[in-house]
Design a protein around this motif. Sequence first.
Motif, PDB file in Angstrom:
ATOM      1  N   GLU A 238     -14.083  92.575 -57.711  1.00 12.31           N
ATOM      2  CA  GLU A 238     -13.891  92.653 -56.258  1.00 12.31           C
ATOM      3  C   GLU A 238     -13.444  91.295 -55.713  1.00 12.31           C
ATOM      4  OE1 GLU A 238     -17.343  93.867 -54.003  1.00 12.31           O
ATOM      5  OE2 GLU A 238     -16.075  94.385 -52.289  1.00 12.31           O
ATOM      6  N   ARG A 239     -14.110  90.256 -56.194  1.00  8.12           N
ATOM      7  CA  ARG A 239     -13.793  88.910 -55.741  1.00  8.12           C
ATOM      8  C   ARG A 239     -12.352  88.521 -56.112  1.00  8.12           C
ATOM      9  NH1 ARG A 239     -18.095  83.941 -55.730  1.00  8.12           N
ATOM     10  NH2 ARG A 239     -16.820  82.761 -54.294  1.00  8.12           N
ATOM     11  N   LEU A 240     -11.983  88.846 -57.347  1.00  8.47           N
ATOM     12  CA  LEU A 240     -10.637  88.528 -57.829  1.00  8.47           C
ATOM     13  C   LEU A 240      -9.588  89.299 -57.046  1.00  8.47           C
ATOM     14  CD1 LEU A 240      -8.948  87.187 -60.247  1.00  8.47           C
ATOM     15  CD2 LEU A 240      -9.124  89.461 -61.310  1.00  8.47           C
ATOM     16  N   ALA A 241      -9.799  90.602 -56.920  1.00  6.03           N
ATOM     17  CA  ALA A 241      -8.783  91.459 -56.290  1.00  6.03           C
ATOM     18  C   ALA A 241      -8.650  91.151 -54.810  1.00  6.03           C
ATOM     19  CB  ALA A 241      -9.145  92.932 -56.515  1.00  6.03           C
ATOM     20  N   ALA A 242      -9.729  90.681 -54.195  1.00  9.95           N
ATOM     21  CA  ALA A 242      -9.689  90.337 -52.769  1.00  9.95           C
ATOM     22  C   ALA A 242      -9.081  88.954 -52.546  1.00  9.95           C
ATOM     23  CB  ALA A 242     -11.098  90.403 -52.176  1.00  9.95           C
TER      24      ALA A 242
ATOM     25  N   ASN B   9     -10.463  86.148 -53.548  1.00 12.13           N
ATOM     26  CA  ASN B   9     -11.539  85.186 -53.296  1.00 12.13           C
ATOM     27  C   ASN B   9     -11.893  84.343 -54.513  1.00 12.13           C
ATOM     28  OD1 ASN B   9     -11.866  85.711 -50.559  1.00 12.13           O
ATOM     29  ND2 ASN B   9     -13.032  87.570 -51.015  1.00 12.13           N
ATOM     30  N   VAL B  10     -11.103  84.466 -55.560  1.00 12.50           N
ATOM     31  CA  VAL B  10     -11.160  83.521 -56.676  1.00 12.50           C
ATOM     32  C   VAL B  10      -9.811  83.604 -57.382  1.00 12.50           C
ATOM     33  CG1 VAL B  10     -12.163  85.159 -58.351  1.00 12.50           C
ATOM     34  CG2 VAL B  10     -12.457  82.712 -58.713  1.00 12.50           C
ATOM     35  N   TRP B  11      -9.328  82.471 -57.863  1.00 13.66           N
ATOM     36  CA  TRP B  11      -8.126  82.481 -58.693  1.00 13.66           C
ATOM     37  C   TRP B  11      -8.182  81.309 -59.640  1.00 13.66           C
ATOM     38  CZ3 TRP B  11      -7.885  81.527 -53.379  1.00 13.66           C
ATOM     39  CH2 TRP B  11      -7.532  80.227 -52.991  1.00 13.66           C
ATOM     40  N   MET B  12      -7.250  81.317 -60.610  1.00 12.71           N
ATOM     41  CA  MET B  12      -7.218  80.216 -61.573  1.00 12.71           C
ATOM     42  C   MET B  12      -6.065  79.286 -61.230  1.00 12.71           C
ATOM     43  SD  MET B  12      -7.380  80.362 -65.711  1.00 12.71           S
ATOM     44  CE  MET B  12      -5.729  80.035 -66.260  1.00 12.71           C
ATOM     45  N   GLU B  13      -6.349  77.996 -61.230  1.00 15.35           N
ATOM     46  CA  GLU B  13      -5.338  76.999 -60.887  1.00 15.35           C
ATOM     47  C   GLU B  13      -5.600  75.766 -61.730  1.00 15.35           C
ATOM     48  OE1 GLU B  13      -4.654  77.042 -56.523  1.00 15.35           O
ATOM     49  OE2 GLU B  13      -4.674  74.853 -56.736  1.00 15.35           O
ATOM     50  N   ASN B  14      -4.604  75.282 -62.433  1.00 16.33           N
ATOM     51  CA  ASN B  14      -4.751  74.109 -63.303  1.00 16.33           C
ATOM     52  C   ASN B  14      -5.954  74.250 -64.239  1.00 16.33           C
ATOM     53  OD1 ASN B  14      -2.585  72.856 -61.978  1.00 16.33           O
ATOM     54  ND2 ASN B  14      -3.951  72.166 -60.339  1.00 16.33           N
ATOM     55  N   GLY B  15      -6.127  75.446 -64.779  1.00 18.75           N
ATOM     56  CA  GLY B  15      -7.195  75.655 -65.738  1.00 18.75           C
ATOM     57  C   GLY B  15      -8.590  75.708 -65.145  1.00 18.75           C
ATOM     58  N   LYS B  16      -8.687  75.766 -63.823  1.00 26.35           N
ATOM     59  CA  LYS B  16     -10.006  75.848 -63.164  1.00 26.35           C
ATOM     60  C   LYS B  16     -10.088  77.121 -62.331  1.00 26.35           C
ATOM     61  CE  LYS B  16     -11.122  71.234 -63.600  1.00 26.35           C
ATOM     62  NZ  LYS B  16     -12.050  70.889 -64.668  1.00 26.35           N
TER      63      LYS B  16
ATOM     64  N   VAL C 190     -10.880  78.582 -58.857  1.00 28.20           N
ATOM     65  CA  VAL C 190     -10.950  78.099 -57.475  1.00 28.20           C
ATOM     66  C   VAL C 190     -11.634  79.167 -56.636  1.00 28.20           C
ATOM     67  CG1 VAL C 190      -9.647  77.342 -55.469  1.00 28.20           C
ATOM     68  CG2 VAL C 190      -8.805  76.819 -57.769  1.00 28.20           C
ATOM     69  N   PHE C 191     -12.682  78.754 -55.939  1.00 30.38           N
ATOM     70  CA  PHE C 191     -13.411  79.648 -55.039  1.00 30.38           C
ATOM     71  C   PHE C 191     -13.187  79.137 -53.622  1.00 30.38           C
ATOM     72  CE2 PHE C 191     -15.669  79.446 -59.079  1.00 30.38           C
ATOM     73  CZ  PHE C 191     -15.828  80.772 -59.403  1.00 30.38           C
ATOM     74  N   PRO C 192     -12.279  79.747 -52.868  1.00 28.91           N
ATOM     75  CA  PRO C 192     -11.980  79.206 -51.554  1.00 28.91           C
ATOM     76  C   PRO C 192     -13.223  79.222 -50.677  1.00 28.91           C
ATOM     77  CG  PRO C 192     -11.039  81.399 -51.802  1.00 28.91           C
ATOM     78  CD  PRO C 192     -11.581  81.003 -53.135  1.00 28.91           C
ATOM     79  N   GLY C 193     -13.394  78.153 -49.938  1.00 27.89           N
ATOM     80  CA  GLY C 193     -14.539  78.102 -49.032  1.00 27.89           C
ATOM     81  C   GLY C 193     -15.818  77.671 -49.710  1.00 27.89           C
ATOM     82  N   ASP C 194     -15.739  77.471 -51.035  1.00 27.25           N
ATOM     83  CA  ASP C 194     -16.931  77.049 -51.771  1.00 27.25           C
ATOM     84  C   ASP C 194     -16.795  75.552 -52.037  1.00 27.25           C
ATOM     85  OD1 ASP C 194     -18.779  76.360 -53.691  1.00 27.25           O
ATOM     86  OD2 ASP C 194     -18.480  78.165 -54.891  1.00 27.25           O
TER      87      ASP C 194
END
Length: 209
Positions: A183-187, A189-196, A198-202
Amino acid sequence: KKRIAVFISGSGSNMLKLADACEAPAFPAEIVAVMSDKPEATGLTKAAARGIKTLSFPRKAYESKQDHEAAMLDALAEIQPDFICLAGFMRLLSGDFIRAWEGRIINIHPSLLPLFPGLNTHQRAIIAGMKVAGCTVHFVTEGMDEGPVIGQAVVPVLPGDDADALATRILTVEHQLYPAALERLAAGNVWMENGKAVFPGDATSKTTG
Ligand code: GAR
């Protein structure tokens, strides 16, 4: 809704929990195909019974790992999923495959990664004398059971546990964690960037993953 392909090799209980979650109208994803390297995987029958498209790619039908993966990549090009969820898919994908889907493949593994990657994970946790165990959903990168963590869930290891008892306890929390992670991925609210991850707002996102 984001389009999801689920890869399985076995009973597909995690796949079914993802399918259940996807039935909620507000859920941001839908399963468009279940794919397996094992034609006999009982999860395929369960997916088909729910009207989900199923495809099987037995390894021995192809001359090489490269040919096998090429067939799966061709199918994906046709199905056009946004993301791939590995759910008990017991085959290591090549670097070429993973790079083609970089940041768009996630996996669930029944340990608290980076502890106990690979096979016999429950037995190894017990032998190590762990008092807690759990499961991890992570982005798939080239190493086995590596890649930035999206979420984890913890259970106790109880006196007298054998691998099966621990696996059963962990599976119940896998069934909650995986739909929540998807749910988090599809919304978005998390993605991968430069091998990390990323949780926006976190505020801690820059130091985790
Ligand atoms: C699950 O416990 C999953 O975490 C594990 O296989 C089981 C599949 O069960 N995956 C791995 O060990 C991957 N390294 P399921 O087919 O009922 O979802």
